[in-house]
Scaffold this motif. Structure first.
Motif, short mmCIF file in Angstrom:
data_model
loop_
_atom_site.label_atom_id
_atom_site.label_comp_id
_atom_site.label_asym_id
_atom_site.label_seq_id
_atom_site.Cartn_x
_atom_site.Cartn_y
_atom_site.Cartn_z
N LYS A 167 41.57 30.58 47.47
CA LYS A 167 42.40 30.89 48.63
C LYS A 167 43.05 32.27 48.61
O LYS A 167 43.53 32.72 49.66
CB LYS A 167 43.51 29.83 48.76
N THR A 168 43.13 32.93 47.49
CA THR A 168 43.83 34.21 47.44
C THR A 168 42.86 35.38 47.48
O THR A 168 41.68 35.24 47.12
CB THR A 168 44.70 34.33 46.16
N ARG A 169 43.36 36.52 47.91
CA ARG A 169 42.53 37.73 48.00
C ARG A 169 42.03 38.16 46.62
O ARG A 169 40.86 38.49 46.44
CB ARG A 169 43.36 38.86 48.65
N ARG A 172 39.36 35.74 45.38
CA ARG A 172 38.04 35.97 45.98
C ARG A 172 37.38 37.21 45.40
O ARG A 172 36.16 37.25 45.22
CB ARG A 172 38.18 36.08 47.50
N ALA A 173 38.19 38.23 45.09
CA ALA A 173 37.63 39.44 44.45
C ALA A 173 37.08 39.10 43.07
O ALA A 173 36.02 39.61 42.66
CB ALA A 173 38.71 40.51 44.36
#
Length: 295
Positions: A167-169, A172-173
């Motif tokens: 769920k977090t940026r 995902r990175a």
């Protein structure tokens, strides 16, 4: 029958803690694609940080998480940044980072011997520990309260890590880098910073595992070796890079270690664990749960 059920429950509780110790290892592997042979020593460092945090402040063992987690994250972050990152930059074929394996093995020996030099070989336990020896009576069964706390902590930690990656940026990175580091770099993701963060997260999780252990386990310089071996077995058993697999693999090991001695000697119990490890390696090297890199 009641004793087998009691052993099974306590085995599940202890197995979840085993899984938590392996969770940090599988996070690091999932992103960097290398086995961190120093993970047991990082767990040991976390146990000493937890021990001294509790001894010096008098806090409840689990309140020490507010000190242990950030300290261990920063320790792992800068260990990766200063020691391991230059190797990744120098290696031409990062798919076979044998140098990283050698270096993490060196870190293992350095941390263990440095701790032995500073703190000595003494076994340490927390004074005035509110959890040590606590038992919960459920009918005729006795359930270990420290291990019950550890079980809840392991499940919550696994859920938090999963939500963070999904769920977090930053999560995902990290997932993008774990899937294809070259493509992620082309999209503007700094893969080396991602490695630092992932290594820091894996080390912080080892710190959480350390907090679950210190209420009922002795702290000494080579304690990490015992959990390092189990961690590698669990990572292979549960699935390389699998968060849920780490917890489930740990529970399987915990059940075997708790229930099997009712029917055989402890020597045969260890043989079953290692036999299962070898069987999974031969039959399904990606592990029992999920695909090769299951996030």
């Amino acid at each position: 029958m009641i004793y087998i059920l009691e052993d099974a429950i306590n085995g599940i509780l202890m197995g979840s803690i085993y899984g938590l110790t392996a969770l940090g290892l599988t996070v690091i592997f999932g992103v960097l694609k290398v086995i961190n042979f120093a993970h047991g020593s990082l767990l040991m460092v976390g146990m000493y940080v937890a021990y001294w945090s509790i001894q010096l402040t008098g806090l409840h063992p689990y309140i020490a998480l507010i000190f242990v987690v950030p300290v261990m994250f920063l320790f792992g972050y800068y260990l990766q940044d200063i020691v391991i990152k230059p190797i990744f930059k120098a290696e031409k074929d990062v798919r076979e980072p044998i140098t990283v394996i050698i270096v993490t093995t060196g870190i293992w020996y350095i941390l263990d011997n440095l701790t032995l030099l500073i703190f000595g070989p003494q076994y340490r336990t927390i004074a005035d520990n509110p959890l040590r020896g606590g038992m919960l009576e459920v009918g005729e069964m006795l359930i270990s309260i420290p291990k019950l706390w550890g079980f809840v902590t392991a499940i919550l930690t696994a859920l938090i890590i999963y939500i963070f990656f999904q769920k977090t940026r930053i999560g995902r990175a990290i997932r993008a880098t774990s899937l294809d580091r070259e493509a992620a770099s082309l999209m503007g993701i700094n893969q080396y910073k991602v490695y630092n963060i992932a290594f820091g997260i894996g080390t912080a999780v080892a710190g959480v595992a350390a907090v679950t252990l210190v209420p009922f386990y002795n702290v000494f310089p080579t304690v990490g070796v015992l959990f390092d071996i189990k961690g590698f077995i669990i990572v292979v058993l549960g699935g390389l890079g699998s968060i849920g697999g780490a917890i489930l693999g740990g529970i399987i090991i915990g059940l075997i270690e708790s229930v099997a001695p009712q029917f055989m000697t402890a020597t045969w119990t260890e043989a079953i664990v290692y036999g299962l490890f070898l069987l999974v390696l031969f039959v399904k090297p990606s592990g029992l749960f999920g695909v090769k890199y299951d996030w």
